[in-house]
Write an enzyme that holds these catalytic residues in place. Structure first.
Site, short mmCIF file in Angstrom:
data_model
loop_
_atom_site.label_atom_id
_atom_site.label_comp_id
_atom_site.label_asym_id
_atom_site.label_seq_id
_atom_site.Cartn_x
_atom_site.Cartn_y
_atom_site.Cartn_z
N SER A 164 5.34 22.34 31.31
CA SER A 164 3.98 22.87 31.48
C SER A 164 3.97 24.28 30.91
CB SER A 164 3.63 22.91 32.97
OG SER A 164 2.52 23.76 33.21
N TYR A 177 4.80 24.60 42.22
CA TYR A 177 4.65 23.95 40.91
C TYR A 177 5.24 24.82 39.79
CZ TYR A 177 2.35 21.52 37.01
OH TYR A 177 2.09 20.82 35.84
P1 NAD Z 1 -1.37 12.45 36.70
O1 NAD Z 1 -1.56 12.79 38.13
O2 NAD Z 1 -2.41 11.70 35.98
O3 NAD Z 1 0.00 11.68 36.47
C1 NAD Z 1 1.17 11.95 37.22
C2 NAD Z 1 1.95 10.67 37.35
O4 NAD Z 1 3.17 10.92 38.06
C3 NAD Z 1 1.18 9.61 38.15
O5 NAD Z 1 1.35 8.36 37.54
C4 NAD Z 1 1.87 9.66 39.50
O6 NAD Z 1 1.76 8.46 40.23
C5 NAD Z 1 3.30 9.91 39.05
N1 NAD Z 1 4.18 10.31 40.14
C6 NAD Z 1 3.96 11.24 41.10
N2 NAD Z 1 4.99 11.27 41.94
C7 NAD Z 1 5.89 10.36 41.51
C8 NAD Z 1 7.16 9.91 41.96
N3 NAD Z 1 7.72 10.44 43.06
N4 NAD Z 1 7.80 8.94 41.26
C9 NAD Z 1 7.25 8.40 40.16
N5 NAD Z 1 6.04 8.78 39.68
C10 NAD Z 1 5.38 9.73 40.35
O7 NAD Z 1 -1.10 13.85 35.99
P2 NAD Z 1 -0.71 14.20 34.47
O8 NAD Z 1 -1.56 15.34 34.09
O9 NAD Z 1 -0.71 12.99 33.60
O10 NAD Z 1 0.76 14.75 34.69
C11 NAD Z 1 1.88 14.27 33.99
C12 NAD Z 1 2.89 15.40 33.81
O11 NAD Z 1 2.30 16.39 32.95
C13 NAD Z 1 3.29 16.12 35.08
O12 NAD Z 1 4.67 16.41 35.04
C14 NAD Z 1 2.47 17.40 35.03
O13 NAD Z 1 3.07 18.45 35.74
C15 NAD Z 1 2.47 17.64 33.53
N6 NAD Z 1 1.40 18.56 33.09
C16 NAD Z 1 0.09 18.20 33.13
C17 NAD Z 1 -0.89 19.08 32.70
C18 NAD Z 1 -2.35 18.76 32.69
O14 NAD Z 1 -3.14 19.64 32.34
N7 NAD Z 1 -2.78 17.56 33.01
C19 NAD Z 1 -0.52 20.34 32.24
C20 NAD Z 1 0.83 20.69 32.23
C21 NAD Z 1 1.79 19.78 32.65
#
Ligand code: NAD
Length: 279
Positions: A164, A177
């Site tokens: 991130s 986080y």
């Molecule tokens: P999201 O909530 O749509 O997806 C997260 C996924 O992780 C979901 O499928 C959830 O069920 C799964 N998950 C959570 N706990 C889990 C566990 N214990 N075991 C297995 N799966 C688990 O969010 P996203 O935005 O798609 O996030 C994906 C990644 O991207 C994360 O690591 C997040 O920190 C990172 N990220 C997202 C953003 C953003 O702006 N959306 C920005 C920076 C980083």
């Protein structure tokens, strides 16, 4: 082999990962879902990990199978060691090996520091950092066992950590986080240093603000989106495909010399946009 029509060139570039086997954690939502689909489109067989939401995971599997590659869904909590070990072991049984591990699963449990419970702290560290460690470790064991297969890839394996911009940007109200992502950055670099001599490439992709359920409140009203855009020099909120495309590139041999890097995919969010008019 870049000859022939533009159409042929596109077809070739979309098969960058032909014959490779990929696992994406948290692949039934947001960035993980888009990434699993993009890897399938690029020719990889894909394991779609999820912790809850089997129906959505099966839809992702069906979409990936539409590209003529193999896919299946696997339920596992990435913070649980036995479940991660079982997930990778099944993949080796079913697909023969693993070439690409995308440690994507993550969550937030936000609170001001004085109100943050130890449970909120541990949950985020357990999933976002320990979960990535366990996935990387299990993939690395198989990469080391198998070694390089030149017809498949120049590397013995690729680990891609979903980080991130908060790997380097502090974030008030989200100390769990931000700490987890800072940890992911150092874990990634240390693993990259340790495993590079065995031809294993470890890198991170660091999204900025991407339209997914994890941060819906930051973009789902015009006011919230306008506020968010002030932090993004490129003036658009990212889409999951922006990240998925970056993961495909990092996983492919096109970026074979990229080792221990963090690729920020953030529309310039890490460029200190406040300094565009101040400072
Ligand atoms: P999201 O909530 O749509 O997806 C997260 C996924 O992780 C979901 O499928 C959830 O069920 C799964 N998950 C959570 N706990 C889990 C566990 N214990 N075991 C297995 N799966 C688990 O969010 P996203 O935005 O798609 O996030 C994906 C990644 O991207 C994360 O690591 C997040 O920190 C990172 N990220 C997202 C953003 C953003 O702006 N959306 C920005 C920076 C980083």
């Amino acid at each position: 082999m870049v000859s022939g029509s533009g159409e042929q060139r596109v077809a070739m570039s979309t098969q960058l990962l032909q014959g490779q086997k990929a696992l994406v954690t948290g692949a039934n939502s947001g960035i993980g879902k888009a990434t699993a689909i993009a890897l399938g489109r690029a020719g990889a067989d894909v394991v779609v990990n999820y912790v809850a939401g089997a129906d959505e995971a099966e839809k992702v599997v069906a979409e990936i199978k539409g590209f003529g590659v193999r896919a299946y869904a696997h339920e596992a909590d990435v913070s649980q060691e036995d479940q991660v070990v079982g997930m990778v072991s099944r993949m080796v049984d079913e697909f023969g090996t693993i070439d690409i591990m995308v440690a994507n699963a993550g969550l937030q449990r936000d609170a001001p520091v004085t109100e943050m419970t130890a449970a909120q702290w541990h949950k985020v560290l357990d999933v976002n950092l320990t979960g990535q460690f366990l996935c990387a470790r299990e993939a690395a064991k198989e990469f080391l066992r198998r070694g390089v297969v030149p017809e498949v890839s120049k590397a013995a394996g690729k680990i891609i950590c979903m980080s991130s911009v908060h790997q380097i940007i502090p974030w008030s109200g989200h100390v769990n986080y931000a700490s987890s992502k800072g940890g992911v950055g150092m874990m990634m670099q240390t693993l990259a240093q340790e495993l590079a001599p065995q031809k294993i490439r470890v890198n991170a992709v660091a999204p900025g603000a991407i339209r997914t359920p994890i941060n819906q409140s930051a973009w789902d009203t015009p006011e919230a989106e306008a506020e968010l855009l002030r932090l993004i020099p490129y003036r658009r909120v990212g889409d999951p495909d922006d990240i998925a495309n970056a993961v495909v590139a990092v996983a492919s041999d096109l970026l074979d010399y990229v080792v221990g890097s963090t690729l920020y995919v953030d529309g310039g969010m890490t460029l200190f946009p406040g300094f565009a008019t101040g400072g």
